[in-house]
Scaffold this motif. Structure first.
Motif, PDB file in Angstrom:
ATOM      1  N   UNK A 225       0.833  -1.190   0.000  1.00 47.17           N
ATOM      2  CA  UNK A 225       0.000   0.000   0.000  1.00 47.17           C
ATOM      3  C   UNK A 225       0.871   1.245   0.000  1.00 47.17           C
ATOM      4  N   UNK A 226       0.349   2.317  -0.518  1.00 45.22           N
ATOM      5  CA  UNK A 226       1.061   3.583  -0.477  1.00 45.22           C
ATOM      6  C   UNK A 226       0.670   4.393   0.754  1.00 45.22           C
ATOM      7  N   UNK A 227      -0.239   3.888   1.546  1.00 44.03           N
ATOM      8  CA  UNK A 227      -0.755   4.669   2.664  1.00 44.03           C
ATOM      9  C   UNK A 227       0.275   4.766   3.773  1.00 44.03           C
ATOM     10  N   UNK A 228       0.659   5.974   4.067  1.00 42.79           N
ATOM     11  CA  UNK A 228       1.753   6.198   5.001  1.00 42.79           C
ATOM     12  C   UNK A 228       1.245   6.697   6.346  1.00 42.79           C
TER      13      UNK A 228
END
Lengths: 113, 112
Positions: free
Chosen positions: A99-102
């Motif tokens: 995921x790109x969710x940081x």
């Protein structure tokens, strides 16, 4: 669960000194990022670690900046021979691999006098 | 050159007003994210939009992803002082998994 933690929260150092900033990512997150944020500005990418792959160092502003990540977990950002223009908030973030969710830590405010 | 352009840079409004902030690029993104950052804290993820034309609602916040996946907007209805903060859009480009490009942000201040 625990979020991303960073230490110290504030650091004041004299010009020319070396500093180390620490980041503890969320457990199980394989990706770790460092950003720099100057007053009133957006995020400046510094470096990115993903698992055992070679880090993406393309954002490091000079060779005075380096970072390492030990055991796929804790990371340390080192700034050698600090300059006044290094004064900023240094943010760390982590994410799961797919995921790109940081998820960001609260940051370390570095002041170079 | 900034990959993601956000506008306006600053926005100061009264409580109860509506507002829209924009995030634009000449590049196509596989997804876009919106974060909000409050003073002294790190950014917090609000939403991820993935499909062109997608609309997501989060209470009084409405997020839209452009049909061509090059732009996004955030609309806030009846803004409240608690909405004050720096709103950042971000997106990955290419196949570099995990590397996000951030816009410079929109600083929103909502006065009571």
């Amino acid at each position: 669960g625990a979020g991303v933690s960073q230490s110290p929260s504030n650091k004041v150092t004299e010009k020319g000194k070396d500093v180390e900033l620490r980041c503890d990512p969320i457990s199980g997150h394989t990706a770790l990022y460092w950003y720099r944020q100057s007053l009133g500005q957006g995020l400046e990418f510094l470096i990115y670690f993903q698992g055992n792959s070679a880090p993406d160092k393309s954002g490091l502003p000079s060779d005075r900046f380096s970072a390492e990540r030990t055991g796929g977990s804790v990371s340390t950002l080192t700034i050698q021979r600090t300059q006044q223009e290094d004064s900023a908030v240094y943010l760390c973030a982590s994410s799961q691999r797919q995921t790109y969710e940081q998820y960001f830590g609260p940051g370390t405010r570095l002041t170079v006098t | 050159t900034q990959l993601l352009e956000q506008s306006p840079q600053f926005l100061s409004i009264q409580e109860g007003e509506n507002l829209t902030v924009y995030c634009n690029s000449s590049s196509v993104f596989s997804s876009l994210q919106w974060y909000r950052q409050e003073p002294g804290e790190g950014p917090v993820l609000l939403v991820t939009v993935v499909t062109g034309g997608e609309v997501k609602k989060l209470k009084r916040l409405t997020f839209q992803f452009g049909d061509a996946r090059k732009d996004s907007s955030l609309h806030i209805t009846a803004a409240q002082p608690g909405d004050t903060g720096l709103y950042l859009c971000a997106g990955p480009v290419g196949s570099t998994l995990g590397r996000l490009y951030f816009g410079r942000g929109t600083q929103l201040t909502v006065w009571p």
